[in-house]
Design a protein around this motif. Structure first.
Motif, PDB file in Angstrom:
ATOM      1  N   TRP A   1       5.628  -5.185  12.177  1.00 44.98           N
ATOM      2  CA  TRP A   1       4.808  -4.798  11.028  1.00 44.98           C
ATOM      3  C   TRP A   1       5.420  -3.621  10.280  1.00 44.98           C
ATOM      4  O   TRP A   1       5.609  -3.662   9.067  1.00 44.98           O
ATOM      5  CB  TRP A   1       3.405  -4.450  11.540  1.00 44.98           C
ATOM      6  N   VAL A   2       5.753  -2.561  11.015  1.00 43.93           N
ATOM      7  CA  VAL A   2       6.287  -1.370  10.360  1.00 43.93           C
ATOM      8  C   VAL A   2       7.711  -1.615   9.862  1.00 43.93           C
ATOM      9  O   VAL A   2       8.106  -1.086   8.819  1.00 43.93           O
ATOM     10  CB  VAL A   2       6.193  -0.132  11.282  1.00 43.93           C
ATOM     11  N   GLY A   3       8.486  -2.435  10.574  1.00 47.50           N
ATOM     12  CA  GLY A   3       9.847  -2.736  10.130  1.00 47.50           C
ATOM     13  C   GLY A   3       9.870  -3.482   8.809  1.00 47.50           C
ATOM     14  O   GLY A   3      10.638  -3.147   7.899  1.00 47.50           O
ATOM     15  N   ILE A   4       9.008  -4.485   8.702  1.00 49.79           N
ATOM     16  CA  ILE A   4       8.906  -5.235   7.442  1.00 49.79           C
ATOM     17  C   ILE A   4       8.447  -4.314   6.321  1.00 49.79           C
ATOM     18  O   ILE A   4       9.017  -4.301   5.224  1.00 49.79           O
ATOM     19  CB  ILE A   4       7.942  -6.426   7.590  1.00 49.79           C
ATOM     20  N   GLY A   5       7.418  -3.536   6.591  1.00 50.98           N
ATOM     21  CA  GLY A   5       6.897  -2.632   5.573  1.00 50.98           C
ATOM     22  C   GLY A   5       7.925  -1.607   5.130  1.00 50.98           C
ATOM     23  O   GLY A   5       8.095  -1.351   3.933  1.00 50.98           O
ATOM     24  N   ALA A   6       8.638  -1.026   6.083  1.00 47.93           N
ATOM     25  CA  ALA A   6       9.641  -0.013   5.747  1.00 47.93           C
ATOM     26  C   ALA A   6      10.795  -0.607   4.952  1.00 47.93           C
ATOM     27  O   ALA A   6      11.232  -0.035   3.946  1.00 47.93           O
ATOM     28  CB  ALA A   6      10.162   0.644   7.029  1.00 47.93           C
TER      29      ALA A   6
ATOM     30  N   TRP B   1       0.815  -1.218   0.000  1.00 46.56           N
ATOM     31  CA  TRP B   1       0.000   0.000   0.000  1.00 46.56           C
ATOM     32  C   TRP B   1       0.846   1.264   0.000  1.00 46.56           C
ATOM     33  O   TRP B   1       0.457   2.270  -0.594  1.00 46.56           O
ATOM     34  CB  TRP B   1      -1.077   0.012   1.081  1.00 46.56           C
ATOM     35  N   ALA B   2       2.011   1.225   0.630  1.00 44.24           N
ATOM     36  CA  ALA B   2       2.877   2.411   0.613  1.00 44.24           C
ATOM     37  C   ALA B   2       3.376   2.704  -0.802  1.00 44.24           C
ATOM     38  O   ALA B   2       3.394   3.859  -1.245  1.00 44.24           O
ATOM     39  CB  ALA B   2       4.050   2.206   1.565  1.00 44.24           C
ATOM     40  N   THR B   3       3.750   1.649  -1.512  1.00 45.15           N
ATOM     41  CA  THR B   3       4.206   1.822  -2.890  1.00 45.15           C
ATOM     42  C   THR B   3       3.062   2.269  -3.789  1.00 45.15           C
ATOM     43  O   THR B   3       3.228   3.156  -4.638  1.00 45.15           O
ATOM     44  CB  THR B   3       4.821   0.503  -3.405  1.00 45.15           C
TER      45      THR B   3
ATOM     46  N   LEU C   1       0.505   3.963  -2.885  1.00 46.04           N
ATOM     47  CA  LEU C   1       0.211   5.361  -2.563  1.00 46.04           C
ATOM     48  C   LEU C   1       1.101   6.290  -3.382  1.00 46.04           C
ATOM     49  O   LEU C   1       0.627   7.282  -3.949  1.00 46.04           O
ATOM     50  CB  LEU C   1       0.417   5.606  -1.070  1.00 46.04           C
ATOM     51  N   ASP C   2       2.373   5.955  -3.488  1.00 50.00           N
ATOM     52  CA  ASP C   2       3.284   6.753  -4.310  1.00 50.00           C
ATOM     53  C   ASP C   2       2.861   6.722  -5.779  1.00 50.00           C
ATOM     54  O   ASP C   2       2.841   7.753  -6.448  1.00 50.00           O
ATOM     55  CB  ASP C   2       4.711   6.227  -4.160  1.00 50.00           C
ATOM     56  N   LYS C   3       2.521   5.537  -6.262  1.00 46.14           N
ATOM     57  CA  LYS C   3       2.156   5.379  -7.678  1.00 46.14           C
ATOM     58  C   LYS C   3       0.807   6.019  -8.009  1.00 46.14           C
ATOM     59  O   LYS C   3       0.505   6.268  -9.170  1.00 46.14           O
ATOM     60  CB  LYS C   3       2.110   3.900  -8.066  1.00 46.14           C
ATOM     61  N   SER C   4      -0.025   6.270  -6.994  1.00 50.51           N
ATOM     62  CA  SER C   4      -1.359   6.833  -7.251  1.00 50.51           C
ATOM     63  C   SER C   4      -1.305   8.302  -7.658  1.00 50.51           C
ATOM     64  O   SER C   4      -2.300   8.835  -8.148  1.00 50.51           O
ATOM     65  CB  SER C   4      -2.252   6.684  -6.019  1.00 50.51           C
ATOM     66  N   GLU C   5      -0.159   8.943  -7.441  1.00 53.90           N
ATOM     67  CA  GLU C   5       0.025  10.356  -7.791  1.00 53.90           C
ATOM     68  C   GLU C   5      -1.111  11.221  -7.224  1.00 53.90           C
ATOM     69  O   GLU C   5      -1.843  11.887  -7.947  1.00 53.90           O
ATOM     70  CB  GLU C   5       0.175  10.524  -9.302  1.00 53.90           C
ATOM     71  N   GLY C   6      -1.231  11.154  -5.893  1.00 55.15           N
ATOM     72  CA  GLY C   6      -2.263  11.960  -5.232  1.00 55.15           C
ATOM     73  C   GLY C   6      -3.668  11.456  -5.488  1.00 55.15           C
ATOM     74  O   GLY C   6      -4.603  12.249  -5.559  1.00 55.15           O
ATOM     75  N   PHE C   7      -3.815  10.163  -5.638  1.00 62.40           N
ATOM     76  CA  PHE C   7      -5.095   9.498  -5.915  1.00 62.40           C
ATOM     77  C   PHE C   7      -5.698   9.912  -7.256  1.00 62.40           C
ATOM     78  O   PHE C   7      -6.901   9.823  -7.462  1.00 62.40           O
ATOM     79  CB  PHE C   7      -6.108   9.715  -4.787  1.00 62.40           C
ATOM     80  N   SER C   8      -4.843  10.336  -8.187  1.00 64.63           N
ATOM     81  CA  SER C   8      -5.326  10.708  -9.516  1.00 64.63           C
ATOM     82  C   SER C   8      -5.315   9.528 -10.488  1.00 64.63           C
ATOM     83  O   SER C   8      -5.869   9.637 -11.579  1.00 64.63           O
ATOM     84  CB  SER C   8      -4.482  11.856 -10.083  1.00 64.63           C
ATOM     85  N   ARG C   9      -4.701   8.420 -10.100  1.00 70.39           N
ATOM     86  CA  ARG C   9      -4.656   7.230 -10.948  1.00 70.39           C
ATOM     87  C   ARG C   9      -5.496   6.138 -10.278  1.00 70.39           C
ATOM     88  O   ARG C   9      -5.197   5.717  -9.158  1.00 70.39           O
ATOM     89  CB  ARG C   9      -3.215   6.775 -11.143  1.00 70.39           C
ATOM     90  N   PRO C  10      -6.552   5.667 -10.938  1.00 67.16           N
ATOM     91  CA  PRO C  10      -7.509   4.755 -10.301  1.00 67.16           C
ATOM     92  C   PRO C  10      -6.927   3.406  -9.849  1.00 67.16           C
ATOM     93  O   PRO C  10      -7.207   2.966  -8.732  1.00 67.16           O
ATOM     94  CB  PRO C  10      -8.589   4.540 -11.365  1.00 67.16           C
TER      95      PRO C  10
ATOM     96  N   ALA D   1      -6.800   2.109  -6.030  1.00 68.52           N
ATOM     97  CA  ALA D   1      -7.558   0.937  -5.575  1.00 68.52           C
ATOM     98  C   ALA D   1      -6.645  -0.062  -4.879  1.00 68.52           C
ATOM     99  O   ALA D   1      -7.016  -0.648  -3.847  1.00 68.52           O
ATOM    100  CB  ALA D   1      -8.271   0.285  -6.756  1.00 68.52           C
ATOM    101  N   VAL D   2      -5.437  -0.271  -5.408  1.00 65.83           N
ATOM    102  CA  VAL D   2      -4.470  -1.173  -4.770  1.00 65.83           C
ATOM    103  C   VAL D   2      -4.107  -0.631  -3.390  1.00 65.83           C
ATOM    104  O   VAL D   2      -3.996  -1.391  -2.422  1.00 65.83           O
ATOM    105  CB  VAL D   2      -3.216  -1.358  -5.647  1.00 65.83           C
ATOM    106  N   PHE D   3      -3.938   0.679  -3.283  1.00 68.92           N
ATOM    107  CA  PHE D   3      -3.657   1.302  -1.991  1.00 68.92           C
ATOM    108  C   PHE D   3      -4.755   0.985  -0.977  1.00 68.92           C
ATOM    109  O   PHE D   3      -4.470   0.522   0.124  1.00 68.92           O
ATOM    110  CB  PHE D   3      -3.506   2.820  -2.148  1.00 68.92           C
ATOM    111  N   VAL D   4      -5.993   1.237  -1.355  1.00 70.34           N
ATOM    112  CA  VAL D   4      -7.111   1.031  -0.419  1.00 70.34           C
ATOM    113  C   VAL D   4      -7.214  -0.442  -0.020  1.00 70.34           C
ATOM    114  O   VAL D   4      -7.320  -0.767   1.175  1.00 70.34           O
ATOM    115  CB  VAL D   4      -8.443   1.542  -1.018  1.00 70.34           C
TER     116      VAL D   4
END
Length: 104
Positions: A62-67, A16-18, A20-29, A33-36
């Motif tokens: 959780w956060v260590g693995i994700g980071a 979801w973190a990646t 979020l970056d790829k969504s470009e401010g939620f302008s790419r559907p 959707a992958v983020f949500v």
């Protein structure tokens, strides 16, 4: 079982973190959707795991693995610069996360 779910949830945090970056401010559907979906599944898994795993340990894992996975992805495929110190620090983070499991 809680630890397996916790590990999967940590992987989903990187997803979801990646996204979020790829969504470009939620302008790419699609990335939005992958983020949500990734966020909901990751949080659900974390919530499940925290029924058994102490909150401090569970959250740190959780956060260590994700980071670590998010940073590794960004270095391998995202064009982020790679240097030996950054790799060593991420390896240290992963070692600390594994250590938390060992002392639990």
């Amino acid at each position: 079982m809680a630890w397996i779910v916790l590990l999967a949830s940590g992987v989903l945090e990187a997803v979801w973190a990646t996204a979020l970056d790829k969504s470009e401010g939620f302008s790419r559907p699609l990335p939005s959707a992958v983020f949500v979906l990734g966020l909901v599944l990751s949080m659900t898994g974390l919530s499940y795991a925290l029924r058994t795993v102490p909150v401090g340990t569970g959250y740190a894992v959780w956060v260590g693995i994700g980071a670590a996975l998010t940073a590794a992805y960004a270095m391998v495929l995202g064009g982020e610069n790679v240097n030996p110190l950054k790799v060593a620090l991420l390896a240290g983070l992963v070692a600390c996360v594994a250590g938390l499991k060992l002392v639990h």
